[in-house]
Write a protein that holds these residues in place. Structure first.
Motif, short mmCIF file in Angstrom:
data_model
loop_
_atom_site.label_atom_id
_atom_site.label_comp_id
_atom_site.label_asym_id
_atom_site.label_seq_id
_atom_site.Cartn_x
_atom_site.Cartn_y
_atom_site.Cartn_z
N ARG A 107 20.22 -28.03 62.05
CA ARG A 107 20.43 -27.50 60.70
C ARG A 107 21.45 -28.33 59.94
N PHE A 108 22.52 -28.75 60.65
CA PHE A 108 23.53 -29.61 60.02
C PHE A 108 22.92 -30.95 59.62
N LEU A 109 22.13 -31.54 60.53
CA LEU A 109 21.54 -32.85 60.24
C LEU A 109 20.57 -32.77 59.07
N ARG A 110 19.78 -31.69 59.00
CA ARG A 110 18.86 -31.52 57.87
C ARG A 110 19.63 -31.39 56.56
N SER A 111 20.69 -30.57 56.60
CA SER A 111 21.48 -30.36 55.38
C SER A 111 22.15 -31.66 54.92
N ALA A 112 22.64 -32.44 55.89
CA ALA A 112 23.32 -33.69 55.57
C ALA A 112 22.33 -34.83 55.34
N ARG A 113 21.04 -34.62 55.66
CA ARG A 113 20.01 -35.65 55.57
C ARG A 113 20.44 -36.90 56.35
N ALA A 114 20.73 -36.65 57.64
CA ALA A 114 21.17 -37.71 58.54
C ALA A 114 20.43 -37.56 59.86
N CYS A 115 20.12 -38.70 60.51
CA CYS A 115 19.39 -38.67 61.77
C CYS A 115 19.91 -39.77 62.69
N PRO A 116 20.37 -39.41 63.89
CA PRO A 116 20.79 -40.43 64.86
C PRO A 116 19.59 -41.26 65.30
N LEU A 117 19.74 -42.58 65.30
CA LEU A 117 18.63 -43.47 65.64
C LEU A 117 18.70 -44.01 67.06
N ALA A 118 19.89 -44.45 67.46
CA ALA A 118 20.02 -45.07 68.77
C ALA A 118 21.50 -45.27 69.08
N VAL A 119 21.78 -45.53 70.36
CA VAL A 119 23.12 -45.95 70.77
C VAL A 119 23.01 -47.40 71.19
N GLU A 120 23.66 -48.27 70.41
CA GLU A 120 23.60 -49.70 70.66
C GLU A 120 25.01 -50.23 70.90
N GLU A 121 25.24 -50.78 72.09
CA GLU A 121 26.56 -51.31 72.47
C GLU A 121 27.64 -50.26 72.26
N ASN A 122 27.33 -49.05 72.73
CA ASN A 122 28.26 -47.92 72.66
C ASN A 122 28.62 -47.51 71.23
N VAL A 123 27.74 -47.82 70.29
CA VAL A 123 27.90 -47.41 68.90
C VAL A 123 26.66 -46.61 68.49
N LEU A 124 26.87 -45.44 67.88
CA LEU A 124 25.76 -44.60 67.44
C LEU A 124 25.28 -45.07 66.07
N VAL A 125 24.01 -45.42 65.98
CA VAL A 125 23.41 -45.82 64.71
C VAL A 125 22.87 -44.56 64.02
N LEU A 126 23.32 -44.32 62.81
CA LEU A 126 22.98 -43.10 62.08
C LEU A 126 22.27 -43.44 60.77
N ALA A 127 21.06 -42.92 60.59
CA ALA A 127 20.34 -43.11 59.33
C ALA A 127 20.71 -41.98 58.37
N MET A 128 21.05 -42.34 57.13
CA MET A 128 21.46 -41.35 56.13
C MET A 128 20.77 -41.62 54.80
N ALA A 129 20.32 -40.54 54.15
CA ALA A 129 19.72 -40.69 52.83
C ALA A 129 20.79 -40.82 51.76
N ASP A 130 21.94 -40.15 51.95
CA ASP A 130 23.05 -40.23 51.01
C ASP A 130 24.07 -41.22 51.54
N ALA A 131 23.98 -42.44 51.10
CA ALA A 131 24.82 -43.50 51.65
C ALA A 131 26.29 -43.36 51.24
N LEU A 132 26.57 -42.55 50.22
CA LEU A 132 27.95 -42.40 49.74
C LEU A 132 28.64 -41.18 50.33
N ASP A 133 27.97 -40.50 51.26
CA ASP A 133 28.55 -39.34 51.93
C ASP A 133 29.47 -39.82 53.04
#
Length: 374
Positions: A107-133
């Motif tokens: 529910r939080f991810l939907r509200s924030a329009r964000a989705c975790p994509l992958a963990v690359e080199e111990n860094v979480l890649v996060l896709a976001m529709a609102d880039a200024l959030d």
């Protein structure tokens, strides 16, 4: 805990509510507006209109531009990417299964329009529709214990990924043996789906874009693997970016709720109307639904009464046509046939002619279903 990527400006920090955030965000929005102008995605007049609405509503300029349909979702995402130096997420980047489901609430991810994509080199890649959030990356980093790197998501692709990664259960079609209680529960589920913020925002965006671009009709058609949205201009349909197929029941139910139609009835055609204030102008929409193989098809006819002008010159009729038309209207009996594609001005032409001959000595009656101009 850190958040990496161009999104966080030097000295801004990652904690929500930090005092420097509003100034940084305001500068980013101004730079974004300049970039949209340079890219030719909108003009100065459009930006100024958006600024006025943003000032009145208290919203950010970029959000207003999207809500009014003044820029496309993909165009804005590409502008975010260029401005912040952050890559644009491709549909293939979304994972096969949800990441950190025990730590990140859907529910939080939907509200924030964000989705975790992958963990690359111990860094979480996060896709976001609102880039200024700035709050969401910090919250995700705190919840997962990993630094966050951003990518820019196209909203329609993000919604499709949500539908696959965080399914909420599709409302089942009612069979002949279903009870009234099951039908009522199904209708309530549709209402809940149609009342979610992303669905409301998406429907408002579809409608707002039609008004802003002077479309005469909106066609929403469900297919097996997608939901097609088309706008009609000068009698020709043009396809727009399509929402995810799983959103079809919610989007169609939302339109039916707005038109005061029965959302539980999906096997018979229905007709209704919507009246909305768009850009400070009251706009009427005539709504028609009809059953199809993969769900209900919905057509909205846009009726902007403020744009109706009963003038032959504004209609583009040449003088010799107006002369012949006027002579025909003055005849004591006969039939006049007016044909043309949707939105070509048939009704306006007829009303212009009726206005010209509407005098006290004449009794004029029109038979319309529904009434087009009041």
């Amino acid at each position: 805990m850190t958040v990496t990527g161009a999104r966080i400006a030097p000295g801004q920090g990652t904690e929500p509510g930090q005092s420097t955030r509003p100034a940084v965000e305001e500068r980013q929005v101004d730079l974004l507006a300049s970039l949209l102008l340079r890219q030719g995605q909108c003009d100065g007049q459009t930006i100024e209109r958006g600024r006025r609405v943003a000032a009145e509503s208290g919203q950010r300029l970029d959000k207003v531009l999207i809500q009014l349909g003044l820029v496309t979702e993909r165009g804005l995402a590409e502008a975010y990417s260029t401005l912040l130096g952050v890559p644009l997420t491709s549909p293939g980047r979304y994972p096969e299964a949800a990441l950190f489901p025990e730590r990140l609430n859907p529910r939080f991810l939907r509200s924030a329009r964000a989705c975790p994509l992958a963990v690359e080199e111990n860094v979480l890649v996060l896709a976001m529709a609102d880039a200024l959030d700035g709050f969401t990356p910090a919250a995700v980093a705190a919840a997962t214990g990993l630094p966050v790197r951003l990518e820019i998501a196209v909203p329609i692709e993000l919604e499709a990924a949500f539908g696959r990664l965080y399914p909420e259960g599709e409302p089942a079609e009612a069979g002949e043996g279903d009870s009234g209680a099951a039908l009522e529960e199904d209708a309530e589920r549709l209402k809940d789906l149609a009342s979610e913020a992303p669905v409301i925002r998406l429907v408002n965006q579809i409608i707002g874009r039609a008004v802003e671009t002077h479309a005469s009709d909106i066609h929403v058609e469900p297919f097996e693997d997608r939901l097609r949205v088309r706008y009609r201009y000068d009698g020709v349909l043009h396809e727009a970016d399509s929402p995810a197929a799983r959103l079809a029941p919610a989007i169609i139910s939302r339109i039916k709720i707005m038109a005061k139609l029965d959302i539980a009835e999906r096997r018979l055609p229905q007709d209704g109307r919507i009246k909305l204030a768009v850009r400070g102008t009251e706009i009427d929409f005539r709504v028609s639904t009809i059953p199809s193989l993969y769900g209900e098809k919905v057509v909205l006819r846009v009726l902007d009464r403020s744009s109706v002008v009963f003038d032959y010159v504004k209609l583009g009729l040449p003088p010799h046509v107006v002369e012949a038309w006027t002579r025909a209207l003055e005849l004591p009996n006969g039939i006049l046939l007016v044909t043309g594609p949707t939105g070509s001005g048939k009704t306006t032409t007829l009303y212009t002619g009726l206005t010209a001959i509407n005098v006290v000595s004449r009794n004029i009656v029109t038979v319309e279903d529904p009434i087009n101009i009041s």
